[in-house]
Write an enzyme that holds these catalytic residues in place. Structure first.
Site, PDB file in Angstrom:
ATOM      1  N   GLY A   1       0.879  -1.107   0.016  1.00 14.87           N
ATOM      2  CA  GLY A   1       0.062  -0.106  -0.227  1.00 14.87           C
ATOM      3  C   GLY A   1       0.804   1.240  -0.069  1.00 14.87           C
ATOM      4  N   CYS A   2       0.127   2.309  -0.486  1.00 13.18           N
ATOM      5  CA  CYS A   2       1.246   3.562  -0.461  1.00 13.18           C
ATOM      6  C   CYS A   2       1.590   3.907   0.829  1.00 13.18           C
ATOM      7  CB  CYS A   2       0.519   4.827  -1.352  1.00 13.18           C
ATOM      8  SG  CYS A   2      -1.490   4.985  -0.739  1.00 13.18           S
TER       9      CYS A   2
END
Length: 316
Positions: free
Chosen positions: A119-120
């Site tokens: 995930g970012c």
């Protein structure tokens, strides 16, 4: 011979970005599904069987279903899968697609047939926290607080539509139930004993992000100082193509403000530190493109490793 690539979910934000970036990649050929059949399981399975590698750019539940579809293929037709959803990020059967964690992690990605793209927010937090725990500067019992701001493209088409409508909010916090879906991977890959407090936010700009971890120096293990943190980052990320330490000039505006939207359309991530020695405080930050190192470019970086291409091939 070029590698054949299928993007399952190419109409989503990440899928569109991967498609655009791979359209000029010298070593791959994109397979395009009939748009009228893009949700047809049999057609998707057919495209998977024709591909050497399939990207999953789907919601979590749909990504799980896509993996089930691939399992019904003969082993010889089953492609390598790189999943951009959060469905498999802490699964023991998948390799976490953050090669900068270690040389061992990079090798695992290179040898894997199932890679889960981080995930970012987790990417931004892990690159800050992981080296400090590995080198005993911080304990895995540290009570972390993580703040982050992202461009609205991270919320996909629904949030993009919201910000393109009349009178959108200029800024908002969300995930205030303290159970954001990126938390499990942050906790897992840093072996944290306690759940961090994570406060994500979105502002009215399209892409880019900053992840921030503030620390009091008394939270460091005995004997360590700010200079030790700097040295660890320099050493750990030395030789990494995409992670740079202490290049804050690239993220500071002409007015002297630290902006989240200065490093975009790239797979680069900059680590910047801000300190107050008198108060024994430090702010660890990572600044990068939520659509780049936070999503599509990270997925392509993993693809390059899997196929044995140069890690930075066709990535700015």
């Amino acid at each position: 011979m070029k590698k054949k690539i299928f993007i399952d979910g190419e109409e989503g934000t990440t899928g569109l970005q991967i498609n655009a970036k791979l359209s000029s990649h010298p070593e791959v050929e994109l397979l395009n599904i009939d748009l009228e059949k893009r949700k047809d399981p049999k057609e998707r399975q057919k495209m998977m069987s024709l591909s050497d590698l399939t990207f999953l750019c789907l919601p979590d539940e749909a990504a799980v279903d896509a993996v089930k579809i691939s399992r019904d293929l003969p082993l010889s037709d089953c492609p390598i899968i790189i999943d951009a959803s959060s469905a498999h990020r802490i699964s023991k059967d998948w390799v976490y697609g953050l090669p900068e964690l270690s040389n061992i992690q990079k090798q695992k990605i290179s040898n894997s047939r199932k890679v889960s793209v981080p995930g970012c927010y987790a990417t931004g937090a892990n690159v800050l926290i992981n080296p400090l725990i590995k080198n005993s500067i911080l304990s895995n019992e540290t009570l972390f607080t993580i703040y982050a701001v992202s461009g609205f493209s991270g919320g996909g088409k629904k949030l993009i539509s919201h910000f393109n409508a009349n009178d959108p909010e200029p800024f908002f916090y969300y995930g205030l139930n303290l159970n954001h879906k990126h938390l499990p991977e942050i906790k897992f890959y840093n072996s944290l004993k306690q759940n961090p407090i994570f406060v994500p936010s979105v502002a009215n700009f399209f892409q880019g992000m900053i992840v921030t971890v503030p620390l009091h120096l008394k939270s460091l293990n005995k004997g360590f100082k700010i200079e030790d943190i700097k040295e660890i980052y320099k050493h750990h990320y030395n030789g990494c193509y995409f992670i740079n330490f202490d290049q804050s000039s690239e993220t500071i505006s002409e007015n002297g403000f630290f902006r989240p939207d200065k490093i975009i359309n790239t797979n680069k991530l900059n680590i910047c530190l801000f300190t107050n020695d008198e108060k024994d405080q430090i702010i660890l930050t990572s600044c990068f493109d939520n659509l780049g190192k936070g999503a599509s470019s990270a997925a392509i970086q993993c693809m390059n490793l899997v196929f044995g291409f140069p890690e930075n091939l066709n990535l700015k």
